[in-house]
Design an enzyme around this catalytic site. Structure first.
Site, short mmCIF file in Angstrom:
data_model
loop_
_atom_site.label_atom_id
_atom_site.label_comp_id
_atom_site.label_asym_id
_atom_site.label_seq_id
_atom_site.Cartn_x
_atom_site.Cartn_y
_atom_site.Cartn_z
N TYR A 175 -0.72 5.84 8.48
CA TYR A 175 0.32 4.87 8.09
C TYR A 175 0.67 5.02 6.62
O TYR A 175 -0.21 5.17 5.77
CB TYR A 175 -0.19 3.46 8.40
CG TYR A 175 0.62 2.34 7.79
CD1 TYR A 175 1.98 2.21 8.06
CD2 TYR A 175 0.02 1.41 6.96
CE1 TYR A 175 2.72 1.18 7.51
CE2 TYR A 175 0.75 0.37 6.40
CZ TYR A 175 2.10 0.26 6.68
OH TYR A 175 2.83 -0.76 6.13
N ARG A 221 -13.17 -20.25 -0.45
CA ARG A 221 -13.16 -18.79 -0.57
C ARG A 221 -14.34 -18.17 0.15
O ARG A 221 -14.28 -17.04 0.63
CB ARG A 221 -13.16 -18.38 -2.06
CG ARG A 221 -13.26 -16.87 -2.29
CD ARG A 221 -12.83 -16.48 -3.70
NE ARG A 221 -13.46 -17.29 -4.72
CZ ARG A 221 -14.70 -17.09 -5.21
NH1 ARG A 221 -15.45 -16.11 -4.73
NH2 ARG A 221 -15.18 -17.87 -6.16
N LYS A 243 0.81 -8.09 13.60
CA LYS A 243 1.41 -7.45 14.77
C LYS A 243 0.93 -8.13 16.06
O LYS A 243 1.22 -9.29 16.28
CB LYS A 243 1.10 -5.95 14.75
CG LYS A 243 1.99 -5.15 13.80
CD LYS A 243 1.74 -5.40 12.34
CE LYS A 243 2.51 -4.47 11.43
NZ LYS A 243 2.23 -4.76 10.00
N ASP A 291 -8.02 1.97 12.28
CA ASP A 291 -6.90 1.04 12.31
C ASP A 291 -6.50 0.92 13.78
O ASP A 291 -5.92 1.83 14.35
CB ASP A 291 -5.75 1.60 11.46
CG ASP A 291 -4.55 0.66 11.40
OD1 ASP A 291 -4.43 -0.21 12.29
OD2 ASP A 291 -3.73 0.80 10.48
#
Length: 387
Positions: free
Chosen positions: A104, A52, A202, A177
């Protein structure tokens, strides 16, 4: 990559970052799945102790993308939304943020439905290019400007240098973004932006086979804060998906060059088609922010949006003619995709919210792939003529 003499972006997509492997003669970094790492003694401080906190595969990916964006480092998260949430975790309780209008839908939902309720977060949605509006909305508790450029799906741009200057003058953090562009097409840190977020599902991955997000920090102070957030909340990306994302980066330049070139050609075709009401693409001279696109982006990008001259009942006929353009929620893969923004990407918004963002029922978003452009044009022409 240690050799600073190599400046080419394309070369850095292949060799960038720290991609040393535990097997020192491996060309590609190994997928390290271990959750724990052994100490050789009580005083031993190994590079990795617990998955982690750090992982070699994740480090190779993070360091490569950070180099491509020109940042000091990055944190890879389980999804784009996890990456967005990691940025919001940097803010104190009851903060106020300025958000690009038309943001978004998933970001809007996170802010309005969750962070407001759990952390007292408040947001003002404004055109970030309107400095007077920014100044008017500024509050004592404003902490962050959240940028999206280009926006989804109408491809509106934000003047990054201007907004960064405003933020510095008022002591605000900036985050963009950058999903629609990738670092191939836009490098916001060069314009003064503090944090750069991607949905790596993406263009970073590029093959529609992973879910992931990543945040790149311009300076080491913010990077340390982000790493603390990622460690505390566990919003990390697993090693296999980091491997897929790093593998995707190797061909980012090649894919984006082809996809952006295809998108521009397709946009010019659609702009002249009798069944198309409007085309949205920053690479077109007719786009109201075309000059801004030329200043801060390498190209108009690989996404084209259009409004059809057709009623809702004709859409199934149009979509039924498409085989190469896959009807899908996502974007950025090597295959071309089409999205009905009203019912898909922004389906969680009510009608009034969609109308306020300019999202009408006849709006479709095209994520243009690497296929032969003549095949894409021919298919769209057949589908449009069927309306």
């Amino acid at each position: 990559m240690q050799d600073n003499e190599v400046s080419s972006f394309t070369t850095r997509t292949v060799h960038g970052g720290d991609q040393r492997s535990v097997a020192d003669n491996a060309i590609f970094p190994a997928i390290v799945t271990s959750s724990s790492f052994a100490k050789r003694g009580l005083d031993d401080v190994p590079d990795y102790a617990y998955g982690r906190v750090g992982n070699p595969t994740r480090h190779a990916y993070e360091s490569c993308l950070a180099e491509l964006e020109g940042g000091s480092g990055a944190i890879a998260c389980a999804s784009g939304m996890a990456a967005t949430n990691a940025v919001l975790e940097l803010l104190p309780k009851d903060s106020h943020i300025l958000v690009m209008a038309g943001v978004y839908g998933g970001t809007f939902r996170l802010i309005e439905d969750y962070r407001g309720r759990t952390a007292g977060l408040e947001a003002s949605y404004v055109d970030l290019n309107d400095i007077a509006a920014l100044r008017e909305q500024l509050r004592d508790n404003t902490r962050l400007i959240w940028i999206e450029s280009p926006t989804n799906p109408l491809l509106e741009l934000v003047d990054l240098e201007r907004v960064a200057r405003f933020a510095r003058d008022h002591g605000l953090l900036t985050c963009i973004d950058n999903t629609f562009c990738s670092p191939w097409n836009q490098r916001p840190i060069e314009f003064g932006i503090d944090l750069v977020m991607h949905s790596a599902s993406k263009y970073i991955g590029g093959h529609s086979d992973l879910i992931g997000g990543i945040v790149v920090a311009a300076d080491t102070e913010r990077l340390g804060e982000l790493r603390s957030v990622a460690m505390a909340t566990g919003s990390i990306q697993g090693p296999f998906d980091c491997y897929l994302a790093l593998r995707g980066l190797k061909t980012l330049s090649l894919r984006m060059e082809r996809q952006a070139a295809n998108a521009e050609t397709l946009a010019r075709f659609l702009a002249e088609h009798p069944r198309v009401e409007a085309v949205f693409y920053p690479g077109l001279e007719s786009h109201p922010q075309h000059e801004l696109c030329r200043r801060q982006m390498r190209s108009g990008g690989a996404v084209v949006s259009m409004k059809l001259k057709a009623p809702r009942e004709a859409f199934d006929t149009f979509l039924g003619k498409l085989k190469l353009f896959v009807l899908a929620d996502s974007l950025g893969g090597v295959e071309s995709m089409i999205n009905h923004s009203y019912s898909m990407s922004h389906g969680s918004l009510n009608h009034e919210q969609k109308a306020a963002q300019g999202i009408s029922e006849n709006l479709f978003r095209l994520s243009v792939g690497i296929e032969d452009i003549e095949d894409l044009i021919a298919e769209l022409d057949r589908a449009l003529r069927a309306l």
